[in-house]
Design a protein around this motif. Structure first.
Motif, short mmCIF file in Angstrom:
data_model
loop_
_atom_site.label_atom_id
_atom_site.label_comp_id
_atom_site.label_asym_id
_atom_site.label_seq_id
_atom_site.Cartn_x
_atom_site.Cartn_y
_atom_site.Cartn_z
N PRO A 87 0.83 -1.21 0.00
CA PRO A 87 0.00 0.00 0.00
C PRO A 87 0.86 1.26 0.00
N LEU A 88 0.41 2.27 -0.73
CA LEU A 88 1.22 3.47 -0.93
C LEU A 88 1.61 4.15 0.37
N LEU A 89 0.72 4.19 1.34
CA LEU A 89 1.05 4.85 2.61
C LEU A 89 2.17 4.11 3.33
N ILE A 90 2.11 2.79 3.33
CA ILE A 90 3.17 2.00 3.96
C ILE A 90 4.48 2.20 3.22
N SER A 91 4.41 2.19 1.89
CA SER A 91 5.60 2.40 1.08
C SER A 91 6.23 3.75 1.38
N ALA A 92 5.40 4.79 1.50
CA ALA A 92 5.91 6.13 1.79
C ALA A 92 6.58 6.17 3.16
N LEU A 93 5.98 5.50 4.14
CA LEU A 93 6.58 5.44 5.48
C LEU A 93 7.93 4.71 5.44
N GLN A 94 7.99 3.63 4.69
CA GLN A 94 9.23 2.86 4.60
C GLN A 94 10.36 3.66 3.97
N ASN B 262 0.49 -4.88 4.04
CA ASN B 262 1.47 -5.37 3.06
C ASN B 262 1.50 -6.89 3.11
N ARG B 263 2.43 -7.48 2.42
CA ARG B 263 2.47 -8.95 2.33
C ARG B 263 2.87 -9.61 3.64
N ASN B 264 3.38 -8.82 4.58
CA ASN B 264 3.74 -9.35 5.89
C ASN B 264 2.66 -9.09 6.93
N SER B 265 1.47 -8.73 6.46
CA SER B 265 0.32 -8.45 7.33
C SER B 265 0.57 -7.27 8.25
N GLU B 266 1.38 -6.33 7.79
CA GLU B 266 1.64 -5.10 8.54
C GLU B 266 0.82 -3.97 7.94
N ASN B 267 0.32 -3.09 8.80
CA ASN B 267 -0.39 -1.92 8.30
C ASN B 267 0.37 -0.64 8.67
N ALA B 268 -0.16 0.50 8.24
CA ALA B 268 0.55 1.76 8.44
C ALA B 268 0.69 2.11 9.92
N LEU B 269 -0.33 1.80 10.72
CA LEU B 269 -0.26 2.11 12.15
C LEU B 269 0.88 1.33 12.81
N VAL C 217 1.81 10.58 13.00
CA VAL C 217 1.12 9.70 12.05
C VAL C 217 0.20 8.74 12.80
N VAL C 218 0.68 8.22 13.92
CA VAL C 218 -0.14 7.33 14.74
C VAL C 218 -1.44 8.03 15.14
N LYS C 219 -1.33 9.26 15.61
CA LYS C 219 -2.50 10.00 16.07
C LYS C 219 -3.50 10.25 14.94
N ILE C 220 -3.00 10.62 13.79
CA ILE C 220 -3.90 10.88 12.65
C ILE C 220 -4.60 9.59 12.22
N LEU C 221 -3.88 8.50 12.18
CA LEU C 221 -4.48 7.23 11.77
C LEU C 221 -5.58 6.80 12.74
N VAL C 222 -5.34 6.99 14.02
CA VAL C 222 -6.32 6.56 15.02
C VAL C 222 -7.49 7.54 15.10
N GLU C 223 -7.18 8.81 15.17
CA GLU C 223 -8.22 9.81 15.44
C GLU C 223 -9.01 10.24 14.21
N LYS C 224 -8.36 10.27 13.05
CA LYS C 224 -9.06 10.74 11.85
C LYS C 224 -9.49 9.61 10.92
N HIS C 225 -8.81 8.48 11.03
CA HIS C 225 -9.14 7.37 10.12
C HIS C 225 -9.64 6.13 10.85
N ASP C 226 -9.74 6.23 12.15
CA ASP C 226 -10.29 5.12 12.95
C ASP C 226 -9.53 3.81 12.71
N ALA C 227 -8.22 3.90 12.66
CA ALA C 227 -7.38 2.71 12.47
C ALA C 227 -7.60 1.74 13.62
N GLU C 228 -7.53 0.46 13.34
CA GLU C 228 -7.76 -0.59 14.33
C GLU C 228 -6.57 -0.70 15.28
N VAL C 229 -6.78 -0.36 16.53
CA VAL C 229 -5.71 -0.42 17.53
C VAL C 229 -5.42 -1.86 17.93
#
Length: 221
Positions: free
Chosen positions: A58-65, A87-94, A105-117
Protein backbone atom coordinates in the motif's frame (compact mmCIF):
# COMPACT_ATOMS: atom_id res chain seq x y z
CA UNK A 1 7.91 33.53 -16.30
CA UNK A 2 5.97 33.11 -13.06
CA UNK A 3 3.38 30.91 -14.80
CA UNK A 4 6.15 28.68 -16.13
CA UNK A 5 7.63 28.27 -12.67
CA UNK A 6 4.24 27.38 -11.22
CA UNK A 7 3.72 24.74 -13.90
CA UNK A 8 7.21 23.26 -13.47
CA UNK A 9 6.31 20.61 -10.81
CA UNK A 10 3.53 19.24 -12.99
CA UNK A 11 5.78 19.27 -16.04
CA UNK A 12 8.55 17.41 -14.26
CA UNK A 13 6.08 14.89 -12.90
CA UNK A 14 4.68 14.23 -16.38
CA UNK A 15 8.14 13.87 -17.88
CA UNK A 16 9.11 11.33 -15.23
CA UNK A 17 5.92 9.30 -15.47
CA UNK A 18 5.17 9.50 -19.12
CA UNK A 19 2.33 11.52 -20.59
CA UNK A 20 -0.01 8.56 -20.99
CA UNK A 21 0.30 6.94 -17.59
CA UNK A 22 -2.96 6.12 -15.80
CA UNK A 23 -4.09 7.65 -12.49
CA UNK A 24 -2.86 4.70 -10.41
CA UNK A 25 0.59 4.76 -12.00
CA UNK A 26 0.73 8.55 -11.80
CA UNK A 27 0.04 8.45 -8.07
CA UNK A 28 2.55 5.67 -7.55
CA UNK A 29 5.27 7.72 -9.21
CA UNK A 30 4.31 10.86 -7.31
CA UNK A 31 4.63 8.96 -4.02
CA UNK A 32 8.01 7.57 -5.09
CA UNK A 33 9.17 11.12 -5.80
CA UNK A 34 7.68 12.38 -2.52
CA UNK A 35 5.89 14.96 -4.68
CA UNK A 36 3.28 16.55 -2.42
CA UNK A 37 1.95 18.85 -5.15
CA UNK A 38 1.53 15.98 -7.61
CA UNK A 39 -0.16 13.74 -5.05
CA UNK A 40 -2.51 16.53 -4.03
CA UNK A 41 -3.53 17.17 -7.63
CA UNK A 42 -4.03 13.50 -8.43
CA UNK A 43 -6.12 12.84 -5.33
CA UNK A 44 -8.27 15.86 -6.12
CA UNK A 45 -8.93 14.33 -9.54
CA UNK A 46 -10.08 11.07 -7.96
CA UNK A 47 -6.95 8.92 -7.82
CA UNK A 48 -7.26 6.08 -5.31
CA UNK A 49 -5.05 6.63 -2.22
CA UNK A 50 -5.24 2.89 -1.55
CA UNK A 51 -3.17 1.91 -4.54
CA UNK A 52 0.02 -0.09 -4.21
CA UNK A 53 3.63 0.20 -5.32
CA UNK A 54 5.33 -2.19 -7.73
CA UNK A 55 5.74 -4.75 -4.92
CA UNK A 56 2.08 -4.68 -3.95
CA UNK A 57 2.69 -2.58 -0.84
CA UNK A 58 0.00 0.00 0.00
CA UNK A 59 1.22 3.47 -0.93
CA UNK A 60 1.05 4.85 2.61
CA UNK A 61 3.17 2.00 3.96
CA UNK A 62 5.60 2.40 1.08
CA UNK A 63 5.91 6.13 1.79
CA UNK A 64 6.58 5.44 5.48
CA UNK A 65 9.23 2.86 4.60
CA UNK A 66 11.00 5.30 2.30
CA UNK A 67 10.70 8.26 4.70
CA UNK A 68 8.68 10.09 2.05
CA UNK A 69 6.95 12.27 4.61
CA UNK A 70 5.45 14.78 2.20
CA UNK A 71 3.71 11.86 0.52
CA UNK A 72 2.62 10.51 3.90
CA UNK A 73 1.06 13.86 4.82
CA UNK A 74 -0.90 14.10 1.57
CA UNK A 75 -2.15 10.51 1.66
CA UNK A 76 -3.29 10.95 5.25
CA UNK A 77 -5.46 13.88 4.17
CA UNK A 78 -7.61 11.68 1.95
CA UNK A 79 -10.95 10.65 3.51
CA UNK A 80 -10.89 7.63 1.21
CA UNK A 81 -7.75 6.20 2.80
CA UNK A 82 -8.04 2.67 4.18
CA UNK A 83 -5.89 2.83 7.34
CA UNK A 84 -5.91 -0.94 7.81
CA UNK A 85 -4.57 -1.93 4.39
CA UNK A 86 -1.74 -4.44 4.83
CA UNK A 87 1.47 -5.37 3.06
CA UNK A 88 2.47 -8.95 2.33
CA UNK A 89 3.74 -9.35 5.89
CA UNK A 90 0.32 -8.45 7.33
CA UNK A 91 1.64 -5.10 8.54
CA UNK A 92 -0.39 -1.92 8.30
CA UNK A 93 0.55 1.76 8.44
CA UNK A 94 -0.26 2.11 12.15
CA UNK A 95 2.14 -0.71 12.99
CA UNK A 96 4.96 0.77 10.94
CA UNK A 97 4.41 4.27 12.31
CA UNK A 98 4.42 2.85 15.86
CA UNK A 99 7.65 0.93 15.21
CA UNK A 100 9.46 3.94 13.76
CA UNK A 101 8.25 6.43 16.35
CA UNK A 102 6.08 8.63 14.11
CA UNK A 103 3.69 9.75 16.84
CA UNK A 104 1.96 12.34 14.65
CA UNK A 105 1.12 9.70 12.05
CA UNK A 106 -0.14 7.33 14.74
CA UNK A 107 -2.50 10.00 16.07
CA UNK A 108 -3.90 10.88 12.65
CA UNK A 109 -4.48 7.23 11.77
CA UNK A 110 -6.32 6.56 15.02
CA UNK A 111 -8.22 9.81 15.44
CA UNK A 112 -9.06 10.74 11.85
CA UNK A 113 -9.14 7.37 10.12
CA UNK A 114 -10.29 5.12 12.95
CA UNK A 115 -7.38 2.71 12.47
CA UNK A 116 -7.76 -0.59 14.33
CA UNK A 117 -5.71 -0.42 17.53
CA UNK A 118 -6.31 -4.06 18.46
CA UNK A 119 -5.36 -5.73 15.20
CA UNK A 120 -5.37 -9.53 15.40
CA UNK A 121 -1.97 -11.17 15.32
CA UNK A 122 0.92 -8.75 15.64
CA UNK A 123 -0.62 -5.53 16.92
CA UNK A 124 0.52 -1.89 16.85
CA UNK A 125 1.39 -2.10 20.56
CA UNK A 126 3.86 -4.91 19.80
CA UNK A 127 5.54 -2.63 17.27
CA UNK A 128 5.62 0.40 19.56
CA UNK A 129 7.16 -1.80 22.27
CA UNK A 130 9.68 -3.28 19.85
CA UNK A 131 10.78 0.23 18.89
CA UNK A 132 10.95 1.30 22.54
CA UNK A 133 8.54 4.18 21.98
CA UNK A 134 7.07 5.02 25.37
CA UNK A 135 4.68 7.81 24.36
CA UNK A 136 3.22 5.89 21.44
CA UNK A 137 2.68 2.86 23.65
CA UNK A 138 0.97 5.05 26.26
CA UNK A 139 -1.21 6.59 23.57
CA UNK A 140 -2.27 3.19 22.22
CA UNK A 141 -3.06 1.97 25.74
CA UNK A 142 -5.11 5.13 26.32
CA UNK A 143 -7.05 4.14 23.20
CA UNK A 144 -7.90 0.69 24.55
CA UNK A 145 -4.97 -1.31 23.18
CA UNK A 146 -4.88 -4.73 24.85
CA UNK A 147 -1.81 -4.75 27.06
CA UNK A 148 -1.22 -8.51 26.74
CA UNK A 149 -1.94 -8.77 23.02
CA UNK A 150 -0.62 -12.09 21.77
CA UNK A 151 1.17 -12.39 18.46
CA UNK A 152 0.85 -15.58 16.38
CA UNK A 153 3.74 -17.06 18.40
CA UNK A 154 2.28 -15.72 21.68
CA UNK A 155 4.88 -12.99 22.13
CA UNK A 156 3.46 -10.08 24.14
CA UNK A 157 4.23 -6.34 24.08
CA UNK A 158 5.97 -6.71 27.46
CA UNK A 159 8.39 -9.20 25.94
CA UNK A 160 9.13 -6.82 23.07
CA UNK A 161 9.59 -3.91 25.47
CA UNK A 162 11.99 -5.96 27.59
CA UNK A 163 14.06 -6.64 24.49
CA UNK A 164 13.97 -2.98 23.42
CA UNK A 165 15.70 -1.92 26.63
CA UNK A 166 13.34 0.92 27.55
CA UNK A 167 12.82 0.41 31.26
CA UNK A 168 10.18 3.14 31.46
CA UNK A 169 8.16 1.37 28.78
CA UNK A 170 8.46 -1.92 30.64
CA UNK A 171 7.21 -0.26 33.83
CA UNK A 172 4.33 1.38 31.96
CA UNK A 173 3.13 -1.97 30.64
CA UNK A 174 3.41 -3.52 34.10
CA UNK A 175 1.47 -0.62 35.59
CA UNK A 176 -1.22 -1.23 32.97
CA UNK A 177 -1.52 -4.85 34.06
CA UNK A 178 0.83 -6.74 31.77
CA UNK A 179 1.34 -10.31 33.00
CA UNK A 180 5.01 -11.05 33.57
CA UNK A 181 4.50 -14.85 33.81
CA UNK A 182 3.29 -15.30 30.21
CA UNK A 183 5.43 -17.36 27.84
CA UNK A 184 5.59 -17.48 24.08
CA UNK A 185 5.82 -20.61 21.93
CA UNK A 186 9.57 -20.79 22.56
CA UNK A 187 8.81 -20.96 26.29
CA UNK A 188 10.35 -17.51 26.81
CA UNK A 189 9.11 -14.92 29.30
CA UNK A 190 9.80 -11.19 29.31
CA UNK A 191 12.70 -11.95 31.68
CA UNK A 192 14.23 -14.19 29.03
CA UNK A 193 13.83 -11.51 26.36
CA UNK A 194 15.61 -8.97 28.55
CA UNK A 195 18.44 -11.36 29.36
CA UNK A 196 18.86 -12.37 25.74
CA UNK A 197 19.28 -8.69 24.83
CA UNK A 198 21.69 -8.06 27.74
CA UNK A 199 19.35 -5.63 29.48
CA UNK A 200 20.41 -6.68 32.95
CA UNK A 201 18.52 -4.09 34.98
CA UNK A 202 15.25 -4.91 33.27
CA UNK A 203 15.81 -8.65 33.58
CA UNK A 204 16.56 -8.34 37.29
CA UNK A 205 13.55 -6.12 37.91
CA UNK A 206 11.19 -8.48 36.11
CA UNK A 207 12.69 -11.50 37.86
CA UNK A 208 12.24 -9.79 41.23
CA UNK A 209 8.60 -9.13 40.42
CA UNK A 210 8.16 -12.78 39.49
CA UNK A 211 9.64 -13.91 42.79
CA UNK A 212 7.46 -11.56 44.80
CA UNK A 213 4.38 -12.70 42.91
CA UNK A 214 5.24 -16.29 43.74
CA UNK A 215 5.67 -15.29 47.38
CA UNK A 216 2.34 -13.48 47.35
CA UNK A 217 3.83 -10.03 47.93
CA UNK A 218 3.69 -6.90 45.81
CA UNK A 219 6.62 -5.39 44.00
CA UNK A 220 7.44 -1.72 43.65
CA UNK A 221 8.38 -2.49 40.07
Amino acid sequence: MMNILRALPALLLCLHMGAWAGPAEDLRKAVELDNAWGIRQLLAKGADPNGTDAKGTPLLISALQENAFEAVKELLKSPKLDPDAENRNSENALMLAALRGHFDVVKILVEKHDAEVNKKGWAPLHYAAAGGHLEIARYLLDHAAYVDAESPNLTTPLMMAARSGNIHLVKLLLDEGAVVTLKNQRNMTAVDFARQADHTEIAEGLAARLRKMQQGTRSGW
